[in-house]
Enzyme design. Structure first.
Site, PDB file in Angstrom:
ATOM      1  N   HIS A   1      49.805  44.266  43.096  1.00 28.17           N
ATOM      2  CA  HIS A   1      50.393  42.924  43.208  1.00 28.17           C
ATOM      3  C   HIS A   1      51.711  42.820  42.440  1.00 28.17           C
ATOM      4  O   HIS A   1      52.182  41.728  42.146  1.00 28.17           O
ATOM      5  CB  HIS A   1      49.426  41.840  42.728  1.00 28.17           C
TER       6      HIS A   1
ATOM      7  N   ASP B   1      42.873  35.083  47.644  1.00 30.40           N
ATOM      8  CA  ASP B   1      43.744  36.193  47.240  1.00 30.40           C
ATOM      9  C   ASP B   1      43.470  36.616  45.794  1.00 30.40           C
ATOM     10  O   ASP B   1      42.824  35.894  45.027  1.00 30.40           O
ATOM     11  CB  ASP B   1      45.210  35.766  47.337  1.00 30.40           C
ATOM     12  N   ASP B   2      44.010  37.788  45.464  1.00 29.83           N
ATOM     13  CA  ASP B   2      44.136  38.275  44.085  1.00 29.83           C
ATOM     14  C   ASP B   2      42.818  38.669  43.421  1.00 29.83           C
ATOM     15  O   ASP B   2      42.788  38.859  42.204  1.00 29.83           O
ATOM     16  CB  ASP B   2      44.848  37.248  43.188  1.00 29.83           C
TER      17      ASP B   2
ATOM     18  N   HIS C   1      42.812  31.051  45.621  1.00 30.77           N
ATOM     19  CA  HIS C   1      42.859  32.214  44.737  1.00 30.77           C
ATOM     20  C   HIS C   1      41.579  32.316  43.910  1.00 30.77           C
ATOM     21  O   HIS C   1      41.157  31.328  43.294  1.00 30.77           O
ATOM     22  CB  HIS C   1      44.079  32.142  43.822  1.00 30.77           C
TER      23      HIS C   1
ATOM     24  N   HIS D   1      45.178  43.479  49.815  1.00 31.00           N
ATOM     25  CA  HIS D   1      46.242  42.648  49.238  1.00 31.00           C
ATOM     26  C   HIS D   1      47.136  43.482  48.319  1.00 31.00           C
ATOM     27  O   HIS D   1      47.709  42.959  47.373  1.00 31.00           O
ATOM     28  CB  HIS D   1      45.621  41.473  48.477  1.00 31.00           C
TER      29      HIS D   1
END
Length: 370
Positions: free
Chosen positions: A238, A183-184, A334, A234
């Site tokens: 965020h 992620d991210d 991540h 995603h």
């Protein structure tokens, strides 16, 4: 009495006029049609628009599906379109159309709406040489680019059979499988190291990228796609207060990222991982905004983002402890964490040694969280 008669007549005329006007304002069946290319329904399809009773096609949004390239010239605002061995030029005033160095006249002008090039349906036929078919039962606009395609009846039958045959989530009974997900991203430095490790180990992963990281890291995103990894959405920012402000805000965040992914790798992707998990998106409005996407959560948390100053060895141990009794492991990591990069080779080696097949998540794949 005469006045009453006149008043009634006037009121009748007004009612007829209003009825006629409302009828004329009803949406045409050929407005906002789903696009079908040959024998394939385009997922999350861009829609047709109706302009002066003419159906227009969002050509620049379909370039990957149609095997063409649309280039927008920043200096003069013109469009250049390449398909197979042919070339089409349209100037910014939209009054000159040139095909293979030959000027062509056309009854309807092209339209540019929000930087999307729309062309009239008959231009698809007369200039690009495609065939078209309107399938009213599914409000579909079909573009046919080759001779060997199904009939409309066969196509609709196939679609119904596919819907019936689609297995339910959670019914996976095959060999042990692990999905390593990040992620991210994209994070310059960490992302390249992760890709190097995956390449060395010959395994594929799934990257859920943030839209606001794409523009400055397009080379990395292209590499992810070229090396066979799956790309997921995603959100753009965020930031919880932006993403979940409303269902419209959620859709805007996803759409912005989706457009950047399409623009960068030439392919639309429909995997989505909700930032901060799934609790917020259970509402009906949020589900409607996500109807075209496959939601991917996780059942193994490496805790690389939850524990401050966590080390690679502990990340590895967290994963090992959680995958031992699973036949399907969706592992959350991540790209932002350097220690996760260090832990990755150990995790891959353990999974392979333990009999897991390591795969990237595909959009049409059945995912079990057991």
């Amino acid at each position: 009495m005469k006045k009453s008669f006149e008043l009634c007549r006037i009121m009748s005329f007004i009612l007829v006029f209003i009825f006629s006007l409302s009828f004329s304002l009803q949406a045409s069946p050929y407005d906002s049609m789903e696009i079908i290319i040959n024998d394939r329904f385009i997922k999350n399809s861009p829609k047709t628009v109706l302009i002066n009773d003419v159906v227009y096609i969002p050509l620049s949004q379909l370039q990957d599906n149609l095997g063409i390239k649309v280039y927008f010239q920043e200096d003069d605002g013109s469009y250049h379109i390449y398909w197979w061995s042919n070339f089409l030029y349209i100037n910014k005033e939209k009054n000159i159309i040139m095909v293979n160095n030959e000027y062509k006249s056309h009854e309807h002008a092209v339209e540019i709406i929000n930087d999307v090039l729309y062309i009239p349906e008959d231009m698809l036929v007369e200039i690009l040489g495609f065939r078209i078919e309107k399938i009213d039962s599914v409000k579909g606009f079909r573009i046919i680019t080759n001779d060997k395609v199904m009939t409309a009846e066969e196509l609709l039958k196939m679609r119904e059979e596919e819907k019936k045959a689609k297995p339910a989530i959670g019914k996976y009974n095959g060999p042990k499988v692990a999905y390593i997900t990040f992620d991210d991203g994209i994070v310059r430095g960490n992302s390249e190291k992760i890709l190097d490790i995956l390449k060395e180990k010959n395994v594929k992963a799934t990257f859920f990228v943030l839209g606001n990281t794409i523009s400055r890291n397009q080379d990395i995103l292209k590499r992810m796609a070229e090396e066979g990894h799956s790309i997921g959405n995603h959100s753009y920012s965020h930031r919880k207060e932006i993403i979940y402000k409303s269902s419209d805000s959620l859709k805007n965040e996803i759409d912005k990222t989706s457009d950047l992914i399409l623009e960068t790798i030439g392919k639309a992707m429909y995997l989505f991982r909700p930032p901060y998990g799934s609790k917020i998106i259970k509402g009906q409005n949020y589900q409607k905004a996500l109807e075209d996407y496959k939601i991917i959560l996780w059942n193994v948390d490496s805790n690389d983002s939850r524990v401050k100053d966590i080390k690679a060895e502990q990340i590895y141990k967290n994963v090992v402890a959680q995958v031992q009794n699973k036949r399907s492991a969706i592992i959350l990591m991540h790209e932002t964490k350097a220690e996760s990069v260090k832990a990755l080779p150990m995790i891959i080696d353990y999974l392979i040694k333990s009999g897991f097949e390591i795969k990237a998540i595909e959009e049409d794949e059945v995912i079990s969280y057991k």
